[in-house]
Design a protein around this motif. Structure first.
Motif, PDB file in Angstrom:
ATOM      1  N   ASP A  61       0.814  -1.212   0.000  1.00 27.45           N
ATOM      2  CA  ASP A  61       0.000   0.000   0.000  1.00 27.45           C
ATOM      3  C   ASP A  61       0.847   1.262   0.000  1.00 27.45           C
ATOM      4  O   ASP A  61       0.368   2.340  -0.332  1.00 27.45           O
ATOM      5  CB  ASP A  61      -0.923   0.020   1.223  1.00 27.45           C
ATOM      6  CG  ASP A  61      -1.968  -1.083   1.154  1.00 27.45           C
ATOM      7  OD1 ASP A  61      -2.332  -1.454   0.025  1.00 27.45           O
ATOM      8  OD2 ASP A  61      -2.405  -1.547   2.217  1.00 27.45           O
ATOM      9  N   ALA A  62       2.128   1.139   0.372  1.00 23.93           N
ATOM     10  CA  ALA A  62       2.979   2.320   0.510  1.00 23.93           C
ATOM     11  C   ALA A  62       3.248   2.988  -0.828  1.00 23.93           C
ATOM     12  O   ALA A  62       3.541   4.171  -0.874  1.00 23.93           O
ATOM     13  CB  ALA A  62       4.310   1.939   1.167  1.00 23.93           C
ATOM     14  N   CYS A  63       3.146   2.220  -1.928  1.00 23.15           N
ATOM     15  CA  CYS A  63       3.443   2.815  -3.225  1.00 23.15           C
ATOM     16  C   CYS A  63       2.275   3.636  -3.754  1.00 23.15           C
ATOM     17  O   CYS A  63       2.421   4.362  -4.726  1.00 23.15           O
ATOM     18  CB  CYS A  63       3.824   1.727  -4.234  1.00 23.15           C
ATOM     19  SG  CYS A  63       2.468   0.611  -4.632  1.00 23.15           S
ATOM     20  N   CYS A  64       1.110   3.507  -3.145  1.00 20.44           N
ATOM     21  CA  CYS A  64      -0.063   4.261  -3.583  1.00 20.44           C
ATOM     22  C   CYS A  64      -0.719   4.945  -2.383  1.00 20.44           C
ATOM     23  O   CYS A  64      -1.823   4.562  -1.965  1.00 20.44           O
ATOM     24  CB  CYS A  64      -1.068   3.344  -4.275  1.00 20.44           C
ATOM     25  SG  CYS A  64      -0.420   2.496  -5.713  1.00 20.44           S
ATOM     26  N   PRO A  65      -0.056   5.931  -1.807  1.00 18.16           N
ATOM     27  CA  PRO A  65      -0.599   6.584  -0.608  1.00 18.16           C
ATOM     28  C   PRO A  65      -1.859   7.379  -0.917  1.00 18.16           C
ATOM     29  O   PRO A  65      -2.069   7.839  -2.026  1.00 18.16           O
ATOM     30  CB  PRO A  65       0.547   7.508  -0.180  1.00 18.16           C
ATOM     31  CG  PRO A  65       1.279   7.805  -1.448  1.00 18.16           C
ATOM     32  CD  PRO A  65       1.202   6.540  -2.255  1.00 18.16           C
ATOM     33  N   ARG A  66      -2.689   7.531   0.106  1.00 19.03           N
ATOM     34  CA  ARG A  66      -3.910   8.326  -0.005  1.00 19.03           C
ATOM     35  C   ARG A  66      -3.739   9.629   0.760  1.00 19.03           C
ATOM     36  O   ARG A  66      -3.092   9.671   1.791  1.00 19.03           O
ATOM     37  CB  ARG A  66      -5.092   7.554   0.587  1.00 19.03           C
ATOM     38  CG  ARG A  66      -5.636   6.440  -0.285  1.00 19.03           C
ATOM     39  CD  ARG A  66      -6.834   6.932  -1.072  1.00 19.03           C
ATOM     40  NE  ARG A  66      -7.443   5.857  -1.826  1.00 19.03           N
ATOM     41  CZ  ARG A  66      -8.736   5.559  -1.781  1.00 19.03           C
ATOM     42  NH1 ARG A  66      -9.546   6.229  -0.999  1.00 19.03           N
ATOM     43  NH2 ARG A  66      -9.225   4.596  -2.522  1.00 19.03           N
ATOM     44  N   SER A  67      -4.342  10.690   0.239  1.00 18.08           N
ATOM     45  CA  SER A  67      -4.340  11.949   0.965  1.00 18.08           C
ATOM     46  C   SER A  67      -5.211  11.809   2.204  1.00 18.08           C
ATOM     47  O   SER A  67      -6.358  11.356   2.115  1.00 18.08           O
ATOM     48  CB  SER A  67      -4.885  13.072   0.081  1.00 18.08           C
ATOM     49  OG  SER A  67      -5.171  14.223   0.860  1.00 18.08           O
TER      50      SER A  67
END
Length: 298
Positions: A61-67
């Motif tokens: 999940d770290a490669c696609c962080p959410r605001s």
């Protein structure tokens, strides 16, 4: 990864990290090579590669962080999603920069002081920072189809005013490029829909210099000529703007130049259009159309 793919990726990485002149001191040779090979794996175009599907810290999940502020209702993107790959590339790029200069982004966040304002085409093959070898924060940019500047375009003029009045840039560069699709479309009589309104600006330039353009028999050469003349017209439009005239009147030193980029060679050429005062502008406006084509090979 195959050797030819690795060879293609290495220049991309080095151009993004090393040649941006943000390196304070060189790493040890073996550390440098290890770093490059790791980035090559991150930038590999082989979608099924195990390395490509992993983030640096092993957290998928770290490669696609959410605001944390504007987190929307859409589900998180999966590994195969196009956005996921872009975000992973960005993460690798950011990490590479920070490893070389830990405070680089901190300094960027404190403001920008570019010396150059670039007006270019939206064409994805003309990346101004790359071809100028300048780092983030060194070029203020406005791009549109065929690098057109018209006196009624509030978007372009607003960016120009900010560049001149707030950022105090020293050089405005208008860059056309050979092989420009917008210019090629303006040469013909086909209708392309909404963009016809925008291309009308280039068609007006074509009409102003029809005699010189019609004297060129080769279609590709005619298109190259219109690319240059269109860039010249944008240079003069910038120079005639109240923004530039006010800057010169108050003694601000800023020059406008026209250049052209050749996609086939990766090289910029200056067009002989340099304006840094009202006097220069008047001199350029006195040049007749036929004189602009005098030295062009038939």
């Amino acid at each position: 990864m195959s050797s030819h793919k690795a060879a293609a990726v290495v220049p991309i990485i080095t151009s993004q990290v090393e040649r941006l002149a943000i390196i304070d001191a060189p790493k040890e040779a073996h550390q440098h090579q290890h770093h490059i090979h790791r980035l090559i794996r991150k930038y590999s175009s082989e979608k099924d590669s195990d390395e490509d599907n992993l983030s640096d810290d092993g957290n998928d999940d770290a490669c696609c962080p959410r605001s944390p502020v504007t987190c929307g209702p859409s589900p998180a993107v999966e590994k195969g999603h196009g956005l996921s790959r872009l975000l992973r590339n960005n993460k690798a790029w950011s990490k590479a920069i920070r490893e070389r200069q830990p405070d680089f982004f901190e300094k960027c966040s404190q403001g920008q002081q570019p010396k150059v304002f670039w007006i270019g085409c939206s064409d994805s093959r003309v990346p101004e920072n790359e071809l100028l070898q300048l780092a983030p924060g060194e070029v203020f940019t406005h791009r549109n189809i065929a690098n057109v500047v018209v006196s009624t375009d509030l978007n372009c003029l607003s960016v120009l005013q900010y560049a001149i009045d707030v950022l105090k840039v020293e050089h405005v560069v208008v860059c056309g490029h050979y092989g420009c699709g917008g210019v090629a479309a303006a040469l013909g009589d086909h209708s392309y829909g909404l963009i016809d309104h925008w291309l009308g600006n280039i068609k007006e330039v074509k009409q102003q210099h029809r005699e010189g353009l019609d004297s060129i028999q080769d279609t590709e050469e005619k298109c190259r000529a219109l690319v240059e003349i269109n860039a010249r017209n944008s240079v003069l439009t910038v120079a005639k703007s109240p923004i530039m005239r006010a800057a010169w009147e108050r003694g601000q030193e800023v020059e406008i130049s026209g250049v052209v980029y050749d996609i086939k060679t990766g090289l910029l050429s200056e067009l002989g259009y340099h304006v840094k005062s009202e006097k220069d502008l008047n001199a350029h406006l006195k040049v007749e159309s036929k004189d602009l084509f005098a030295n062009r090979a038939q």
